[in-house]
Enzyme design. Sequence first.
Site, PDB file in Angstrom:
ATOM      1  N   GLY A  40       2.056   2.163  10.676  1.00  0.00           N
ATOM      2  CA  GLY A  40       2.873   3.451  10.370  1.00  0.00           C
ATOM      3  C   GLY A  40       3.631   3.619  11.677  1.00  0.00           C
ATOM      4  O   GLY A  40       4.303   4.886  11.705  1.00  0.00           O
ATOM      5  N   SER A  64       3.075  -2.141  10.582  1.00  0.00           N
ATOM      6  CA  SER A  64       4.479  -2.307  10.725  1.00  0.00           C
ATOM      7  C   SER A  64       5.305  -3.770  10.336  1.00  0.00           C
ATOM      8  O   SER A  64       6.164  -3.962  10.877  1.00  0.00           O
ATOM      9  CB  SER A  64       4.771  -1.880  12.374  1.00  0.00           C
ATOM     10  N   LYS A  86       0.081   4.372  -0.089  1.00  0.00           N
ATOM     11  CA  LYS A  86      -0.645   5.519   0.267  1.00  0.00           C
ATOM     12  C   LYS A  86      -0.339   6.867  -0.401  1.00  0.00           C
ATOM     13  O   LYS A  86      -0.449   6.594  -1.709  1.00  0.00           O
ATOM     14  CB  LYS A  86      -0.096   5.709   1.880  1.00  0.00           C
ATOM     15  N   HIS A 117      -9.808   1.201   4.949  1.00  0.00           N
ATOM     16  CA  HIS A 117      -8.404   1.219   5.362  1.00  0.00           C
ATOM     17  C   HIS A 117      -8.434   2.316   6.613  1.00  0.00           C
ATOM     18  O   HIS A 117      -9.266   3.255   6.450  1.00  0.00           O
ATOM     19  CB  HIS A 117      -7.317   1.879   4.350  1.00  0.00           C
ATOM     20  N   GLU A 156      -5.729  -4.923  10.531  1.00  0.00           N
ATOM     21  CA  GLU A 156      -4.546  -4.040  10.930  1.00  0.00           C
ATOM     22  C   GLU A 156      -4.907  -3.305  11.965  1.00  0.00           C
ATOM     23  O   GLU A 156      -5.644  -2.345  11.834  1.00  0.00           O
ATOM     24  CB  GLU A 156      -4.658  -3.241   9.674  1.00  0.00           C
ATOM     25  N   ASN A 194       0.923  -1.245   0.329  1.00  0.00           N
ATOM     26  CA  ASN A 194       0.073   0.031   0.241  1.00  0.00           C
ATOM     27  C   ASN A 194       0.844   1.242   0.183  1.00  0.00           C
ATOM     28  O   ASN A 194       1.462   1.368   1.066  1.00  0.00           O
ATOM     29  CB  ASN A 194      -0.716   0.045   1.376  1.00  0.00           C
ATOM     30  N   GLU A 217      -6.753   4.805   7.599  1.00  0.00           N
ATOM     31  CA  GLU A 217      -6.480   6.135   7.557  1.00  0.00           C
ATOM     32  C   GLU A 217      -7.743   6.599   6.579  1.00  0.00           C
ATOM     33  O   GLU A 217      -8.055   7.985   7.163  1.00  0.00           O
ATOM     34  CB  GLU A 217      -5.163   6.300   6.400  1.00  0.00           C
TER      35      GLU A 217
HETATM   36  P1  PGA Z   1       2.494   0.425   7.678  1.00  0.00           P
HETATM   37  O1  PGA Z   1       1.213   0.316   6.960  1.00  0.00           O
HETATM   38  O2  PGA Z   1       3.311  -1.026   7.172  1.00  0.00           O
HETATM   39  O3  PGA Z   1       3.340   1.441   7.441  1.00  0.00           O
HETATM   40  O4  PGA Z   1       2.258  -0.061   9.197  1.00  0.00           O
HETATM   41  C1  PGA Z   1       0.187  -0.639   6.963  1.00  0.00           C
HETATM   42  C2  PGA Z   1      -0.834  -0.232   6.252  1.00  0.00           C
HETATM   43  O5  PGA Z   1      -1.553   0.784   6.703  1.00  0.00           O
HETATM   44  O6  PGA Z   1      -1.620  -0.957   5.245  1.00  0.00           O
END
Ligand code: PGA
Length: 235
Positions: free
Chosen positions: A165, A195, A8, A90, A159, A6, A92
């Site tokens: 993140g 992560s 982003k 997601h 997640e 992803n 976010e």
């Molecule tokens: P990350 O993000 O690996 O940076 O924690 C995962 C995600 O948001 O799908």
Amino acid sequence: MIIAANFKTNHTRKSTKAYLGKLNSFVAELKSDDTVLVFPPSSALDNFDLTDNISVGVQNAYPTEKGSFTGEIGLEQIEEFGLTTILIGHSERRHVLGESQDEVAKKYDFYKSCGFQIVYCIGEPKEVREEGIESVIAYNFSQLEGIDISYENLIVAYEPVWAIGTGLTASNEQIEETLALLNEKIKAPLLYGGSVKVANTKEILDIPNCEGILVGTASWDVDAFCEMVEISKKQ
Ligand code: PGA
């Protein structure tokens, strides 16, 4: 296994093209038969010539074919590139951009009716995790409200919001316990995200009921993502 990247709000059109070129050669040479998914920003979507097990998807889209929804893209813009994979729900989009469960469910219904492969994300915030596993499961199940989980093209990504993140990965025990309980209700493949990096890919893919990973930060570097695909092949 399903290995997903992803991006982003990272990578440009140019760097996405270079990334996919490198990933494609790597996967073809490795003869990996895992499913590899890449979600670039919508400005970088294109007709990519990729080996069969790599698919490009959209990170978000409005539940419409076309229309007056300033700033959004719909089915017509996605179909131009022959793409049929979408990320929905997601954290976010839910927590930063304020998407409600109702809006998420409308997107889900629409793109399900179009036959898309849907990677549907669920995951609890830190305060819910601190309340214990029962609250965690209740919270995650509440994010399935209005979602047809029997859809054949569904992949669910668990997640935990507090692990996204942040560099904080859920412990293997937490992931194992949560996936086992989610698996009692959800028959679709379950991914873990939060992560994930090269160093913990193997141990996460080894967890029972874990059928893959959804990777943000660590996937932005094509060499790191290729390494994860390689680790998965060796499982
Ligand atoms: P990350 O993000 O690996 O940076 O924690 C995962 C995600 O948001 O799908």
